[in-house]
Design a protein around this motif. Structure first.
Motif: not given
Length: 417
Positions: A37-56
């Motif tokens: 989940x951490x390693x695909x942060x680039x995917x989640x950052x694109x999917x949820x750009x406003x929610x700071x997924x790498x931190x949340x």
């Protein structure tokens, strides 16, 4: 197999290297899903750009892990270790499968509903981690130190493997339509398969190894009540007779006494991870600026951290450079805090080469010091006490992670949201 004792030493200890391999794989499985989940942060950052997924996502994960482990560590002496660890690996498997199902069900679309679902799964990973990491390190603490080292190396290897897989999948799908999502789906599928493998390894392979049977029988003879189900799974149904002949062996130090005797080791674990997680992965994912590596930059940084973390966990196998002094460990751990200004000024003024070097050093010291502390601390105690101390140290490890991911938000000061 019957276990025989001769002056407190085992007659036969077959299966040491097989146990090391299984411990490595089980350690890998403990963090493989979360690291995916951490390693695909680039995917989640694109999917949820406003929610700071790498931190949340990290911030959601940690309270569940810390709270669950606090309860489990407090009740450690009464908990069936086999059920605890199997339950954790099964949750890892189901949660990994749910990440895949959620992505397929939403067709890879973002939105607050999907993000809440991802956060809920992140919390489930935290609960599973508390069951498995504390349970396994506690279980291995009354066996050979090399088993703990193998398990910890497996934890680091999960990060290195997921980073390598992420780089491969990103390269493979980089030019294809919806390439980020295809790589993420492949990740989820691999993760679910590997967690199922860990369930089978812990349930049917590990308890049958002769060396594991011996140490669990020895722990039972010293009063441990947590290993009975594992002994039965290994084909041993009766505890050694010495327990009945010498009931004083059942006496053990309380968790409070163990904590105060090892408070420096507990602080070591807390300080190692409060520093590491205040930088990794949030700062590395979002705050290191733009460089010539472009979209690959954060992935390369995370990969370098994971690779050097893994290398660091093997260095203590060389006895001549293993740090075992309690004062020496504390001095080395406190010295790592110089990395905070180093990262700040490198991100502001340095180029990507210096950042990669610093990130590698962060991983190297994290892995090395973790193994040194956890393999040094359990010495000189009986099996039940070593199990309890292992749980206490992992509790402080997770406490450090939680504090670190909270402090990680301080890097955003002055940058806006």
């Amino acid at each position: 197999m019957a276990i025989n004792y001769e002056n407190g030493a085992p007659v036969k200890l077959e299966g040491k290297y097989a146990a090391m391999i299984v411990c490595w794989l089980l350690g890998n499985g403990c963090l493989f899903s979360w690291n995916s989940m951490l390693t695909i942060e680039d995917y989640y950052v694109k999917l949820f750009p406003r929610y700071h997924p790498s931190r949340v996502l990290t911030l959601v994960y940690q309270p569940f892990a810390l709270g669950t482990l606090a309860i489990l560590a407090y009740n450690e002496a009464k908990i069936n270790t086999r059920q605890r660890n199997l339950f954790g690996y099964i949750i890892f498997f189901i949660s990994s499968l749910m990440v895949l199902i959620l992505d397929l069900a939403t067709s890879g679309k973002g939105g607050i509903g999907t993000f809440i679902g991802i956060c809920a799964i992140s919390g489930a990973f935290g609960v599973a981690d508390a069951h498995v990491q504390g349970g396994m390190i506690g279980d291995l603490s009354f066996m050979l130190p090399v088993f703990i080292q193998s398990f910890l190396a497996g934890l680091a290897a999960s990060g290195a493997l997921t980073s390598a897989l992420r780089l491969i999948t990103k390269a493979a799908f980089d030019n294809s339509k919806d390439g980020l999502r295809k790589g993420a789906i492949l990740f989820f599928a691999i993760s679910a398969f590997f967690e199922l493998l860990c369930v089978l390894l812990y349930g049917f392979v590990f308890p049958k190894l002769p060396i594991v049977k011996y140490y669990r029988s020895k722990a039972a003879s010293e009063g441990s009540k947590t290993v009975s189900a594992d002994l039965a799974a290994g084909g041993i149904y009766a505890q050694p007779q010495e327990v009945e002949e010498n009931p004083k062996q059942l006496e053990r130090l309380s968790n409070k006494e163990l904590f105060f005797q090892n408070i420096d080791y507990a602080l070591d674990m807390f300080l190692i991870y409060v520093l590491t997680l205040s930088i990794f992965p949030g700062f590395l994912s979002e705050d290191t600026g733009s460089h010539s590596l472009g979209a690959w930059y954060a992935l390369v940084l995370i990969a370098m951290y994971n690779v050097w973390d893994l290398i660091g966990r093997y260095i203590p196998l060389l006895k001549c450079i293993k740090l075992e002094s309690r004062k020496g460990l504390m001095i080395a751990i406190l010295s790592r805090f110089l990395l905070v200004p180093a990262f700040y000024f490198t991100a502001k003024y340095g180029d990507q080469g210096w950042m990669i070097m610093l990130t590698s050093f962060l991983g190297l010291t994290n892995g090395y010091l973790t193994v040194c502390v956890l393999t040094s601390a359990p010495k000189g105690y009986k099996g039940p006490e070593q199990n309890a101390l292992g749980n206490i140290l992992v509790l402080f490890l997770l406490g450090g992670i939680f504090a670190g991911v909270t402090l990680d938000w301080l890097w955003l000061i002055g940058k806006g949201w």
